[in-house]
Design an enzyme around this catalytic site. Structure first.
Site, short mmCIF file in Angstrom:
data_model
loop_
_atom_site.label_atom_id
_atom_site.label_comp_id
_atom_site.label_asym_id
_atom_site.label_seq_id
_atom_site.Cartn_x
_atom_site.Cartn_y
_atom_site.Cartn_z
N PRO A 31 11.21 -51.13 -47.81
CG PRO A 31 13.50 -50.47 -49.19
CD PRO A 31 13.08 -51.61 -48.33
NE ARG A 60 12.85 -40.63 -58.12
CZ ARG A 60 13.72 -40.90 -57.39
NH1 ARG A 60 14.17 -41.47 -56.43
NH2 ARG A 60 14.55 -39.25 -57.38
CG ASP A 97 11.39 -43.68 -54.42
OD1 ASP A 97 10.39 -44.65 -53.65
OD2 ASP A 97 12.09 -43.81 -55.33
CE1 TYR A 127 14.61 -49.86 -52.41
CE2 TYR A 127 12.51 -49.64 -54.10
CZ TYR A 127 13.26 -49.04 -53.22
OH TYR A 127 12.65 -47.77 -52.23
#
Lengths: 612, 612
Positions: free
Chosen positions: A333, A249, A56, A257
């Site tokens: 990530p 987001r 993302d 995370y």
């Protein structure tokens, strides 16, 4: 693409480029090729585009690249922006406290000095809608079955031969004698962008070199309820109850995370039971203390994974079959690299394929894909190892003097800012990167991307971002910094440059196909230093301006104080310089304005072909 | 809207607002009302939208207004930008020479410091596409036949009564006994935006006051071929062979305005034979000398006209039928005012209609439309007279000492910059403009539009243009400049402001309908001065933030040095202030932060209604 039916009823078709896999790498490739008018086909085994979750984060350089295809506006409209990073560490009272804040992006020249976060499905839709305008959509669900690469040297030497035989079948309908939907696709080139478990990579026999780490992570996307003041910043929480990374987001969604401590592997794979998502949220609740966070809303997406840090042994088989994206590199990530590296892989490849397919470039140009992108992937893994170790480590406290201090973490975070932003990507010396005359523009590094700067259009004084003058349209940009044309010596240099360029043996005429428009391979721009009150675009020789819009000056705009610093930023003197920008926006060569036509000719002759 | 059929077969329908005329004024009105959810219908007698030509200049303030409806992006994508103006005057060698260049826009606070030029058809399409998203399109061709306004005082006093009876008929099919397509439309309000020859205006018996001038002009839109270096700037040519104005347009199109000397009138109207276009081009050829200009491409549009400078005697009949745009003011096109004034007329009207229709505001609010816009139209005519006289006059030369000097022309051009840009529009003291506490923000003039400025969002440090926080969404914006919340006295002021605002008798609860969301009439934003490294959006009382995105700070962005000057620009001290922005983006009131809730209550009570 043409479909035909053979006698034995097996469908056969031909295509210039077949792309296997419609994730970010495959879609960047398909869109770029489609826009360039290449006959391209893209297949994917998933029955539908992904709706949510997955990767993302879009880094500053990737936003620049998307802008070069005209796709950044929509990304910026839909995505969230991360400008600030916050760091939390154990406080003396038991919970966590904010140790500091810092800019999320530390690359000073970034045009978009922030990261955009948006779920992968939305990012993919931007490409899908753009491709649709060129009439290209994803064939799905289609399962690859076989891939055979010709070993006939003569055939392989012909850049336009159909050297790859690919067989596929619609998923969920295995071929039978009576219902044989198997299809044979003859492709000139194949791009395998089919993810970490790449079928193409395995079929080619390439290995993934590197190792699995011990770091297990859980990820949850949801809209939390919290009194945590940094919930809309990228926040790294180092607590004695575990580490947690907050990634805000689009809308009110947040990605968390969380490091998982009690990981058990089943045959090398993680247990992915639903309880894992609960576990992530529980760790978040604990590590956020004394702040509260609760999860009253649906979980949009979640996963658990162990970080693998690997690079494929090869990125290309005989410059006919390429792999790109997760198929050739995997990493953690948390620095938000995965999707960015993937899209930039195929961004690097697209223009090379286009020029070879058009017959404008040597087949060898395609070798530079592996050279440039594999080195980058290795650098990425090296960085990732440092970053992941640091992030996964316990925080330094009174009881744990070996732990990671905030200062240590921050230093790595900022030192690698150029790298994580993608801005610092530097392609090494090669047939297409020639830094022998770097001294004429010391602020513009050959092998790096064209540094953003504002210039004014001479004819109407409108400010332009120079990056927007060098879009990803497959053309080489020849930017002529001609100095002040009121100065007789500069005037003379430019006139003589124009005359040489105009000669029948000059590289522009040599490498532009017979009958094609003069600016179809090379787009020529001039940027002078004459002031806006007195400049005239008509002062630039006609040969160097295909249109009134191709002449610019380095001056300050009439309002808002934009521009006027391009020569200074690029380190170009009043004597001028010539800059070659590759079709992917990277500086390929710099030359003096004086007598440079021969140097430019030598540069382009290394990889371009003449039809004369 | 509902259609029904009566016994005698005449169609009847009801609508809240009927708009007659789908030019820029009518479309701005229809789009604004449609977006606000108003039941609106728009009719036009032209069978199709215009494809080219007509008015084409969008001024800086109008771009801001379009942006407030989310329409500026497309305008900027499609339109040409005029940044620079050039002035040419007779040279000693007989032809013309450049006397100088200057910024086309001289309003220092303009967010978009340029004019956009684009043909009227493209501008109208932007509105048409936006309206279509709300399900509204233009009924055409429809011819108005009759308009009857109720004279029943009781009916007129009810803001939601259907007080206007309108009859229309499809054009080209006049009603007969057997084929009666005549329709009766019962409307609560009617807006006549039907152009300079307005049927609505004539039906209402309003007169146009003012006079025709002697200046005759010809206009041609085409793509010329020329060596004139200022062909992409707005250029005023004053030559001994006539005057000419160059207006660069989208693509390579150029509009030429030329003064015609040998005008003959037929019954007060100009001869519009095709030879006029040839005449315009001939004058251009002559006045451009020693530069060459030729016309190898098709003429896209052309016209000839005599400047009329008139204002309608009334803009409204009993606050039920309004006229807007060219229907109430005509003037010369050279300062690019016409379309801008038209769109800003209905932009001013829309939110007032919406609030009255919703039952949130007194009917009297509608009186402020004529008050505000008729005064503006008169100012416009006064300006236009000066400008046109100057532009039409002969240049000053040795032989003609009474002519217009370049200095004179430039002075008027720049003095009126604030005015021509639309930035300086200043609505006078009224029920909705209260400047009694102007001193708390001297840089933000009550009655003028909210001055652009960049602020940072506290939660994520993202820079925002404050104008984008005050879109045309029919809500009043309450911007609370709270100073530094780390300062105990500011903290206390804000807490007490929040408490007062939250009381049952406070204006927010009083004027927000029962059951409606708290922010449906008033959108509350806070802008503090705490620094980005330490601010927390959670420090603002919950009552003053409907969402995390409503809290801002006046600080410099992490990159590119944006923002940090809002308090300074607005003249707001560290004690703070409260600013009311009307739904159309104009400052309605300024108050101190201290004990201002009562003042705000008094302000809103003058025109808002409570359902409690």
């Amino acid at each position: 693409m043409s479909h035909s039916t053979t006698a034995n009823a097996v469908k056969e078709s031909r295509v210039d480029v077949l792309i296997i896999g419609a994730g970010p790498a495959g879609l960047m490739c398909a869109n770029g090729l489609a826009k360039a008018g290449v006959n391209v086909r893209i297949i994917d085994k998933r029955p539908e585009a992904i709706p949510a979750g997955q990767a993302d984060g879009i880094q500053p350089r990737t936003i620049e690249v998307l802008q070069s295809y005209g796709l950044a506006d929509r990304l910026l409209q839909e995505g969230n922006q991360m400008h600030m990073t916050a760091f939390y560490n154990p406080s003396s009272s038991g919970g966590i406290e904010r140790t500091g804040r810092a800019a999320d992006v530390t690359a000073p020249t970034a045009r978009y000095p922030f990261e955009v976060t948006l779920h992968q499905g939305a990012i993919e839709r931007i490409f899908l809608d753009s491709m649709a305008q060129s009439g290209v959509s994803v064939d799905r669900p289609v399962q690859p079955v076989a891939l055979e690469l010709s070993d006939d040297p003569k055939q392989l030497a012909d850049p336009r031969s159909y050297s790859v035989k690919h067989i596929n079948t619609p998923l969920n309908s295995p071929p039978t004698d009576e219902n044989d939907e198997t299809e044979v696709v003859w492709a000139k080139y194949v791009v395998g962008a089919d993810g970490a478990h790449s079928w193409v990579r395995k079929t080619l026999g390439f290995t993934m070199d590197g190792e699995q780490t011990d770091y297990a992570w859980g990820v949850v996307d949801t809209i939390p309820e919290t009194n945590f003041p940094d919930i809309r910043n990228r926040t790294a929480i180092h607590s004695n109850n575990g580490s947690c990374m907050v990634i805000p987001r689009e809308g009110d969604t947040v990605r968390l995370y969380v490091q998982l401590s009690d990981v058990e592997l089943n045959a090398g794979r993680l247990d992915k039971s639903k309880s894992r998502a609960e576990q992530v949220m529980e760790v978040a609740r604990e590590s956020f203390k004394p702040f509260t966070i609760s999860f009253p809303n649906p979980i949009q997406w979640w996963t658990v994974y162990i970080i693998g840090q690997r690079v494929a042994s090869n990125f290309s088989a005989k410059e006919r079959v390429f792999i790109a994206g997760d198929a050739c590199h995997t990493h953690s990530p948390k620095a938000g690299q995965g999707m960015n590296a993937s899209m930039n892989d195929t961004h690097n490849l697209v223009w090379k394929l286009v020029h070879v397919l058009r017959g404008h470039a040597h087949l060898d140009l395609l070798k530079t894909y592996e050279d440039e992108r594999r080195k980058y992937a290795q650098d990425l893994i090296n960085f990732d190892k440092k970053f992941s170790a640091l992030f996964s480590g316990k925080p330094r406290t009174e009881d744990n003097a070996d732990g990671v201090s905030h200062e240590e973490f921050l230093e790595v975070f900022q030192t690698f800012g150029q790298f994580t932003s993608g801005i610092g990507i530097h392609y090494q010396e090669s047939a297409i990167v020639n830094s022998s005359e770097q001294q004429y523009a010391k602020g513009l590094i050959v092998g790096q991307r064209l540094v953003p700067s504002i210039v004014l259009r001479a004819a109407d004084c409108r400010p332009y971002q120079i990056q927007d003058l060098a879009p990803s349209d497959t053309r080489f940009k020849l930017i002529i910094f001609c100095g002040d044309l009121k100065d007789a010596s500069q005037r003379k240099k430019l006139d003589s440059f124009a005359k040489e360029l105009d000669s029948e043996t000059g590289f522009v005429k040599k490498f532009t196909p017979e009958g094609a428009p003069f600016d179809s391979v090379f787009d020529i721009l001039t940027i002078g230093t004459t002031k806006k009150e007195t400049c005239s675009y008509t002062e630039v020789p006609e040969r160097l301006r295909s249109h009134w819009s191709k002449v610019f000056i380095d001056d300050v705009s009439l309002h808002h104080g934009l521009g006027g610093k391009t020569y200074e930023t690029y380190g170009i003197s009043s004597n001028g310089a010539v800059v070659v920008v590759r079709p992917d926006g990277y500086v390929g060569m710099i030359a003096s304005l004086d007598g440079s036509v021969q140097h430019l000719d030598a540069y382009f002759s290394r990889f371009l072909l003449s039809d004369k």
